[in-house]
Design an enzyme around this catalytic site. Structure first.
Site, PDB file in Angstrom:
ATOM      1  N   ASP A   1      33.506  24.012  34.272  1.00 31.29           N
ATOM      2  CA  ASP A   1      34.755  23.119  34.232  1.00 31.29           C
ATOM      3  C   ASP A   1      34.364  21.791  34.084  1.00 31.29           C
ATOM      4  OD1 ASP A   1      37.286  22.199  34.382  1.00 31.29           O
ATOM      5  OD2 ASP A   1      37.500  22.364  36.446  1.00 31.29           O
TER       6      ASP A   1
ATOM      7  N   ASP B   1      42.907  22.728  40.961  1.00 32.91           N
ATOM      8  CA  ASP B   1      43.577  21.852  40.182  1.00 32.91           C
ATOM      9  C   ASP B   1      44.489  21.286  40.986  1.00 32.91           C
ATOM     10  OD1 ASP B   1      43.886  21.584  37.049  1.00 32.91           O
ATOM     11  OD2 ASP B   1      46.072  21.876  38.107  1.00 32.91           O
TER      12      ASP B   1
ATOM     13  N   HIS C   1      37.969  26.571  33.897  1.00 31.84           N
ATOM     14  CA  HIS C   1      38.762  25.702  34.969  1.00 31.84           C
ATOM     15  C   HIS C   1      39.433  26.622  35.874  1.00 31.84           C
ATOM     16  CE1 HIS C   1      40.899  22.754  36.452  1.00 31.84           C
ATOM     17  NE2 HIS C   1      42.166  23.067  35.901  1.00 31.84           N
TER      18      HIS C   1
END
Length: 313
Positions: free
Chosen positions: A251, A124, A281
Site C-alpha cells: 500500500d 483507511d 490498500h
C-alpha cells in the site's frame, strides 16, 4: 440536510455476505436525522470488535474478517459510514465533514449500541475516524488494530500517489467506485465483489460521500480537523493498551505510517506486528481471512476461553 436511501433490492444476492443489516436513527448535525446501517454478528456476550471501513467501500469489505471473528466467538460490529453502504447518503459534499463523521459513528457505537471494552479495527478512513474515537473516549476501548491507515494532522504532506487519487476523484464526471476498489487490490477483484461495491450508488447523486472524503483529509496545518487530530495524538502518545499495527506490504498510500505508529504509541511495545504479504490498500479483500486471524488472536489473547479457528485465505 437532503438525503437519499439506496433501495434494498440493490443489495440482493450479495455473495458471501448474508448478514441482516440493522439500523439506527442518529442526529445529522443539521437539525435532522439519518439512518445509519451496521452488521452486528456473533454472540451478544462475546468480546466486542468494531470494524470501520474507509473510502469508497462499506461493511461488505470486512465479510471474510467477520467470518473468522464470529467463528472465534467474538461479537463483531461492522458499520456503514454515512454516505456509504446501506446508510443514508447526504446529497451534498458540503454535508460531510471529518467532525461530523466522528460524531455520527460515536452516536451509533458508543451511545446507541453502548459498546464497551471494544477492540477497534480501522482501515483507511476507518482509522482516521476510529483513532479519534479511541483518543476521545479511551475508557471505552480495550485495544486497537490499525491497518493501512493513519491520523494526519496536515503538518506533513501526503504522498504524491494520494494526491493523484484525490485529483482523480475530484475530476471524475462519473466516479467508478468498483474500479477504485479494484485498483487498491493486488490479487484482483471478482466481478461479483466489484458489483457489491457499486451497489450502494445507483447513480452519481448518491456519491457525495465518496466524492467528499478525499477533500476531508487534513493536508495543511490549519485544516478544520488538524487541531483535534493533534489532540488525539497526544492521547495516543500515552496509550499503553494493546495497539497492533497490521499493515499490508503493498500500500503506497499508507505504508509509511506503520513505523510511525509503532514508534509513537506505547501500546505497540511487546507485540509482534504482522506485515500481510501480497496485499494492497484493501487488504481485507486480498487477505481478509488472514487479517481476521490477526485480530482474533489479539482478542483471544485477552479471553483465554476463546480459540482462533483455522482456515485459509
Amino acid at each position: 440536510m437532503e438525503t437519499l436511501r439506496t433501495p434494498d433490492e440493490r443489495f440482493e444476492n450479495l455473495t458471501g455476505f448474508d448478514h441482516e443489516p440493522q439500523y439506527a436513527e442518529i442526529a445529522d448535525g443539521a437539525g435532522g436525522s439519518l439512518r445509519i446501517a451496521y452488521v452486528d454478528a456473533g454472540p451478544a456476550d462475546g468480546p466486542v470488535v468494531l470494524l470501520l471501513h474507509g473510502e469508497p467501500t462499506w461493511s461488505y469489505l470486512y465479510r471474510h474478517v467477520i467470518d473468522v471473528l464470529v467463528d472465534a466467538g467474538i461479537r463483531t460490529v461492522a458499520v456503514d459510514l454515512v454516505g456509504f453502504g446501506r446508510s443514508d447518503k447526504p446529497t451534498q459534499t458540503s454535508d460531510h465533514s471529518y467532525k461530523r463523521h466522528v460524531a455520527w459513528v460515536h452516536e451509533l457505537v458508543l451511545d446507541h449500541l453502548d459498546l464497551r471494552d471494544v477492540t477497534l479495527v480501522g482501515q483507511d478512513w476507518g482509522g482516521l475516524i476510529g483513532l479519534r474515537l479511541v483518543a476521545e473516549n479511551p475508557d471505552r476501548f480495550a485495544a486497537v488494530v490499525a491497518s493501512n491507515t493513519g491520523l494526519p494532522t496536515g503538518d506533513f504532506d501526503m504522498p504524491e500517489v494520494w494526491w493523484k487519487f484525490r485529483r482523480a476523484v475530484e475530476g471524475a464526471q462519473v466516479l467508478d467506485v468498483g474500479r477504485l476498489v479494484a485498483a487498491g487490490c493486488l490479487r484482483g477483484l471478482a466481478d461479483v465483489a466489484r458489483a457489491a461495491y457499486d451497489a450502494p450508488f445507483p447513480d452519481e447523486s448518491f456519491k457525495a460521500g465518496p466524492k467528499a472524503m478525499p477533500t476531508l483529509v487534513p493536508t495543511r496545518p490549519d485544516d478544520p480537523a488538524a487541531e483535534a487530530n493533534r489532540a488525539a495524538w497526544q492521547v495516543l502518545g500515552q496509550w499503553d493498551k494493546p495497539f497492533l499495527v497490521a499493515f499490508s506490504d503493498g500500500d503506497p498510500i499508507t505504508g509509511a505510517m506503520a513505523p510511525i505508529l509503532r514508534k509513537l504509541v506505547p501500546g505497540t511495545s511487546g507485540l509482534t506486528h504482522p506485515v500481510i504479504a501480497g496485499a494492497g490498500h484493501f487488504l481485507q479483500e486480498d487477505a481478509g481471512h488472514q487479517l481476521g486471524r490477526v485480530v482474533a488472536e489479539l482478542v483471544t489473547s485477552r479471553a483465554p476461553d476463546l480459540e482462533v479457528p483455522g482456515g485459509g485465505g
